[in-house]
Design a protein around this motif. Structure first.
Motif, short mmCIF file in Angstrom:
data_model
loop_
_atom_site.label_atom_id
_atom_site.label_comp_id
_atom_site.label_asym_id
_atom_site.label_seq_id
_atom_site.Cartn_x
_atom_site.Cartn_y
_atom_site.Cartn_z
N ILE A 49 0.86 -1.18 0.00
CA ILE A 49 0.00 0.00 0.00
C ILE A 49 0.89 1.22 0.00
N GLU A 50 0.53 2.22 -0.80
CA GLU A 50 1.27 3.47 -0.76
C GLU A 50 0.31 4.63 -0.97
N PRO A 51 0.70 5.83 -0.53
CA PRO A 51 -0.25 6.95 -0.50
C PRO A 51 -0.90 7.22 -1.86
N GLY A 52 -0.11 7.13 -2.93
CA GLY A 52 -0.65 7.44 -4.25
C GLY A 52 -1.81 6.53 -4.63
N ASP A 53 -1.72 5.24 -4.24
CA ASP A 53 -2.78 4.30 -4.60
C ASP A 53 -3.96 4.40 -3.66
N ALA A 54 -3.69 4.80 -2.42
CA ALA A 54 -4.74 4.75 -1.41
C ALA A 54 -5.68 5.94 -1.50
N PHE A 55 -5.16 7.10 -1.88
CA PHE A 55 -5.98 8.31 -1.84
C PHE A 55 -6.10 8.94 -3.22
N ARG A 56 -6.39 8.11 -4.22
CA ARG A 56 -6.43 8.61 -5.59
C ARG A 56 -7.73 9.36 -5.83
N LEU A 57 -7.62 10.68 -5.87
CA LEU A 57 -8.78 11.55 -6.05
C LEU A 57 -9.60 11.13 -7.26
N HIS A 58 -8.87 10.72 -8.29
CA HIS A 58 -9.52 10.32 -9.52
C HIS A 58 -10.54 9.20 -9.29
N MET A 59 -10.18 8.27 -8.40
CA MET A 59 -11.07 7.14 -8.12
C MET A 59 -12.34 7.62 -7.44
N SER A 60 -12.20 8.62 -6.58
CA SER A 60 -13.36 9.22 -5.93
C SER A 60 -14.34 9.70 -6.98
N ILE A 61 -13.80 10.41 -7.93
CA ILE A 61 -14.68 11.03 -8.91
C ILE A 61 -15.24 9.97 -9.86
N GLU A 62 -14.43 8.95 -10.13
CA GLU A 62 -14.97 7.84 -10.93
C GLU A 62 -16.18 7.21 -10.23
N GLY A 63 -16.10 7.12 -8.92
CA GLY A 63 -17.24 6.58 -8.17
C GLY A 63 -18.50 7.41 -8.44
N ILE A 64 -18.32 8.73 -8.43
CA ILE A 64 -19.46 9.61 -8.71
C ILE A 64 -19.97 9.37 -10.13
N VAL A 65 -19.03 9.20 -11.05
CA VAL A 65 -19.43 8.97 -12.44
C VAL A 65 -20.28 7.71 -12.55
N MET A 66 -19.87 6.66 -11.84
CA MET A 66 -20.62 5.40 -11.90
C MET A 66 -22.03 5.59 -11.36
N ILE A 67 -22.14 6.36 -10.28
CA ILE A 67 -23.47 6.61 -9.72
C ILE A 67 -24.33 7.36 -10.74
N MET A 68 -23.74 8.36 -11.36
CA MET A 68 -24.50 9.16 -12.33
C MET A 68 -24.91 8.31 -13.52
N LEU A 69 -24.00 7.44 -13.93
CA LEU A 69 -24.25 6.60 -15.08
C LEU A 69 -25.45 5.69 -14.82
N GLY A 70 -25.47 5.06 -13.65
CA GLY A 70 -26.54 4.11 -13.35
C GLY A 70 -27.80 4.80 -12.87
N GLY A 71 -27.65 5.78 -12.03
CA GLY A 71 -28.82 6.47 -11.49
C GLY A 71 -28.62 6.84 -10.05
N PHE A 72 -28.49 8.11 -9.89
CA PHE A 72 -28.35 8.83 -8.65
C PHE A 72 -29.46 8.47 -7.65
N GLY A 73 -29.08 8.10 -6.45
CA GLY A 73 -30.10 7.90 -5.41
C GLY A 73 -30.91 6.63 -5.53
N THR A 74 -30.49 5.70 -6.39
CA THR A 74 -31.20 4.42 -6.46
C THR A 74 -30.26 3.32 -5.98
N VAL A 75 -30.83 2.19 -5.60
CA VAL A 75 -29.99 1.10 -5.10
C VAL A 75 -29.29 0.39 -6.26
N THR A 76 -30.05 0.17 -7.33
CA THR A 76 -29.51 -0.56 -8.48
C THR A 76 -28.56 0.28 -9.32
N GLY A 77 -28.80 1.58 -9.38
CA GLY A 77 -28.02 2.47 -10.24
C GLY A 77 -26.52 2.27 -10.10
N PRO A 78 -25.98 2.39 -8.88
CA PRO A 78 -24.53 2.26 -8.74
C PRO A 78 -24.00 0.90 -9.18
#
Ligand SMILES: Nc1ncnc2c1ncn2[C@@H]1O[C@H](COP(=O)(O)OP(=O)(O)O)[C@@H](O)[C@H]1O
Ligand SMILES: [Mg+2]
Lengths: 264, 322, 287
Positions: B234-263
């Motif tokens: 484990i190293e800091p660059g892999d653990a706190f990758r801001l990009h991954m955070s935002i990708e998570g948001i993208v996945m939620i938006m892609l499937g459907g915000f606020g739904t269980v199945t969407g993400p």
């Protein structure tokens, strides 16, 4: 109506910077009463509501509800104590359905109901305000009159002791006004005390037991609709709007007719 | 519990379970690695959705829970000799507790200010960990090969970790569903729509938001431990990758915000798409470009995501698709 | 305790850089101030400024300071394009939409940039020597970069306060609906504001390219710094951005003589979160 006091406003002052929006206002509401709160635009009526239900803490004075000081409590605690509110500017939870909106009111209101029971209360309230056919629509899709009813329904679903109605008649056509006034009267029949802000003079004169008048943040008159309508200070307060003064005088007559039905 | 009789819930759980168990039956390591990433993103996105989708608070630093949990778990395993399972649970508890403490403060901010603060928290944590001796500073920590013996050798350690991830994913989805259909979840959604109005209706918004924030921290912390245990370092660059955070948001938006199945759908589609782009020579170098274009198209034209779009079609669908 | 001249040299170096940080942040803060959009494509735009200057210098042999005006014109056009494609349609949508729309631009630029320029570090091989004042030694490129940042700031203020269009920008920032009622073409003004925001960012990028080596991801570092600076100076306030940049530069110069350099970002980001919590309007902003 009993003589029991349900809400006491004691010397409440609320300032915004230099502006004194509510200035040393005191009055009380008795259980089961309909108290009208009137005054020109910007008189501080909505701000007083905000102080009563905990959106703002007063700068001075206190609010006592059923024997307990509630001023300074956050709004969610005030709601739990049994004060519900319909906003002047409607605030539907747009992406939730009409039913869900009302369930929120019931579930988090005075009785803190579990979801199942809250849904039953919500169904009943939706029936009562006539929104039942729209229960599965998203609240954001309602028209203005329906959104006003939704505000009312949400407040009612909380099964409060006291309900604050902020200009629920504004923007409605005469037919809708009559229907809404009916709802207001029926709320009172259910034993809920009502404090209502209203601009439509004939309506508020007609339905209220007593009226409090605010002007520039201060209480300038209080009494029965007749007393208030004949009060020279009230007429003067509305002089900025001469038509309003005229209305006040005209509608006094209507109110006397209305009084003959002996509601109260 | 009536809520547990919902067919939509069981459909999605069954689908995820089948997809999750598939590599276990096949004993295919490549399939397992692919599924690991997808399931990892399903949990990251679903847990983020509790705060972002239900409560309406845009958290750019969700990955901090993954990183911090990963570090705590990895530290317990590699430096203190703990077993994976208690280490992951301890990491999750500590991270959740920290989130609760932090949430009380940051959740007073709204809108873009909250988003910025979460970004700051992630960066501050990354910077701190980079200087933190017990966590190995900038080089991070690694696991001695022999530590896998406890699990029957490296190969079976990987399978074991994967099996745990399948379970964690299913639990995350169940929790996400239970939250969404509960009174608490209804309160969160009221906060999302209009926080002040929600408070006037009697919802203790500060408390509800903090619980949602803390809850959203629990599962990423477990997944972080599993992921870095699997990787062996484990190293800091892999653990706190801001990009991954935002990708998570993208996945939620892609499937459907606020739904269980969407993400779930969003994560699966996004991960598969990325895999496809990465392995297709024509797109390989441009995968980020295409992913960005896809995101923009969704934001501009289907802002409620795939499931959201379906739910808007009819009241019936809205009820079935939670 | 390190000797005073070491501290002084380090602080001065940091301060000079701070002006350039401030310039970058000014681009971000202007866009926020006018349209309440946090431009998550800010970092890649800064990077494009770096590459723009690099190629004009390397391929066309232009003097870096002559290349800079061309770079910022490119930055302006780029901003107009980004606004038109990604921002305009979601301007009135919830914050999440504008955040993600600008982030999608971020991904696209980084994606294209990685394919086109790879991730190998580049360096604008150019030096102005050093200015020696007593025991202090200041790199010429840094001094010029700081001066250029000040010039950009002055030009921005002259534009905002002296020109008709600039006044329209301020009117739209103040109250878009009212500005529209007064007949101001708000769409054009918004697009222009976004363009000026990216112009400033590419300008900062170009200047940074004359100081340090960089690759396609380098802008991200300055994007994060810009966030910190905007919060220090108050989001939406260009003077605040310059001052915030100078404060950040000071911190970056002052800490290394005392603590391992790795602690600087810890202090910066903790400060960032703390200020957001206790004074979200910035150190300079009214409460
Ligand atoms: N949040 C606020 N901040 C500053 N001024 C306010 C705020 N709310 C109300 N005011 C001012 O207080 C006065 C009373 O407003 P309000 O209570 O809304 O009047 P009314 O409901 O009687 O029309 C007005 O001058 C209004 O501009
Ligand atoms: Mg009002």
């Amino acid at each position: 109506m009993t003589d029991q006091v349900i809400l006491q406003i004691e010397g409440v002052t609320k300032r915004f910077g230099g502006l004194v929006a509510v200035n040393q206002v005191s009055f009380e509401i008795r259980e089961g009463e309909i108290l009208g709160l009137i005054g020109p635009n910007g008189a501080g009526k909505t701000t007083l509501f905000n102080v009563i239900n905990g959106v703002y803490a007063p700068d001075e004075g206190r609010v006592i509800f059923r024997g307990e000081v509630i001023s300074g409590l956050p709004s969610y605690e005030v709601a739990r104590k049994g004060i519900a509110r319909a906003h002047q500017v409607v605030r539907p939870l747009n992406e939730l359905t009409v039913l869900e909106n009302v369930v929120v009111g019931a579930a988090y209101g005075r009785r803190n109901l579990p979801l199942g029971e809250a849904a039953r209360v919500a169904d009943e309230v939706l029936e009562f305000v006539g929104l039942a056919p729209k229960r599965h629509l998203l609240a954001g899709k309602l028209n203005v009159a329906e959104k006003k009813r939704l505000e009312m329904a949400r407040a009612l679903a909380a099964q409060p002791y006291l309900i604050l109605l902020d200009e629920v008649l504004a923007g409605l056509n005469p037919g809708e006004v009559a229907a809404m006034l009916d709802v207001v009267r029926q709320i009172r029949e259910r034993g809920i005390t009502i404090l209502m802000i209203e601009h439509l003079m004939h309506a508020v004169m007609n339905v209220s037991d007593r009226i409090v008048v605010l002007d520039y943040g201060s209480k300038i008159a209080m009494g029965t609709p007749q007393e208030v309508a004949n009060d020279p200070k009230v007429i003067e307060a509305y002089l900025g709007d001469p038509k309003m003064a005229q209305h006040l005088l005209e509608e006094q007559g209507e109110n006397e007719e209305g009084g003959a039905d002996g509601h109260s | 519990m009536k809520r547990l009789k919902a067919p939509a819930l069981w459909t999605i759980l069954a689908a995820v379970a089948v997809a999750g168990i598939w590599p276990l039956l096949n004993r295919s390591a490549t399939l397992r690695e692919d599924m690991f990433l997808i399931l990892m993103f399903v949990t990251l996105a679903s847990s983020l959705n509790i705060l972002l989708g239900y409560t309406g608070y845009v958290n750019f630093g969700h990955i901090v829970f993954f990183g911090l949990g990963g570090y705590i778990g990895f530290y317990l395993i590699s430096q203190q000799g703990w077993h994976l399972i208690p280490a992951a649970l301890a990491a999750a508890l500590v991270t959740t507790l920290l989130a609760a403490l932090m949430g009380g403060a940051v959740l007073r901010l709204r809108g873009a200010y909250f988003a910025l603060a979460t970004l700051g928290i992630n960066e501050a944590t990354r910077a701190f960990v980079t200087n933190f001796k017990p966590f190995g500073e900038a080089t991070g920590l690694s696991l001695h090969f022999s530590r896998y013996q406890e699990y029957g050798g490296p190969a079976s350690a990987l399978w074991f970790t994967y099996a745990l991830l399948v379970i964690v994913t299913l639990v995350t989805l169940l929790v996400s569903y239970l939250v969404k259909t509960s009174k608490f979840g209804l309160g969160l959604m009221a906060i999302r729509e209009d926080e002040d109005a929600a408070m006037v209706l009697g919802i203790h918004a500060p408390r509800a938001k903090t619980i949602a924030f803390a809850l959203s921290a629990f599962f990423p912390a477990i997944v972080g431990t599993l992921f870095f245990f699997k990787n062996g370092n484990i190293e800091p660059g892999d653990a706190f990758r801001l990009h991954m955070s935002i990708e998570g948001i993208v996945m939620i938006m892609l499937g459907g915000f606020g739904t269980v199945t969407g993400p779930v759908i969003g994560s699966a589609v996004y991960e598969r798409l990325r895999g496809y782009l990465l392995t297709t020579p024509l797109f390989k170098d441009l995968q980020l470009f295409f992913a960005g274009m896809l995101l923009l198209i969704i934001i501009l034209f289907v802002p409620s995501g795939f499931i959201g779009w379906l739910r808007e079609r009819s009241a019936r669908l809205r009820e079935v698709l939670q | 305790m390190p000797p005073p001249d070491v501290i002084l040299a380090s602080v001065l170096d940091g301060l000079l850089l701070g002006f350039v940080y401030g310039l970058a942040a000014m681009g971000l803060t202007l866009i926020w101030g006018v349209m309440e959009v946090i431009n998550l494509a800010h970092g890649p735009v800064i990077t494009l400024g770096m590459f723009g200057l690099f190629f004009l210098f390397q391929e066309l042999g232009l003097h870096p300071y002559l290349a800079l005006p061309l770079v910022v014109v490119g930055g302006l056009l780029l901003g107009l394009l980004i606004y038109g494609v990604a921002v305009h349609r979601v301007l009135d949508a919830p914050h999440l939409s504008t955040l993600l729309a600008t982030f999608s631009v971020n991904m696209m630029i980084i994606g294209l940039g990685t394919a086109a320029f790879t991730t190998t570090p580049r360096n604008v091989d150019f030096s102005l020597g050093a200015v020696e004042i007593g025991p202090l030694r200041l790199l010429g490129t840094r001094v010029v970069a700081a001066l250029a940042a000040v010039l950009f700031t002055l030009a921005l203020y002259a534009f905002l306060y002296r020109t008709r269009t600039g006044k329209m920008v301020r009117a739209v920032a103040n109250n878009r609906a009212a500005a529209e009622l007064m007949g101001i073409p708000s769409t054009r003004i918004l697009a222009l504001s976004f363009g000026i925001g990216t112009l400033l960012a590419t300008g900062a990028g170009g200047l940074i390219a004359t100081l340090f080596p960089f690759n396609i991801f380098t802008g991200g570092v300055y994007e994060l710094k810009s966030f910190v600076i905007c919060v220090l100076g108050g989001l939406g306030n260009p003077t605040g951005a310059l001052l915030g940049g100078i404060i950040l530069g000071f911190i970056e110069g002052f800490i290394p003589p005392f603590l391992p350099v790795g602690w600087t970002p810890v202090i910066e980001f903790v400060l960032f979160v703390v200020i957001l919590l206790i004074r979200p309007s910035g150190l300079l902003g009214a409460r």
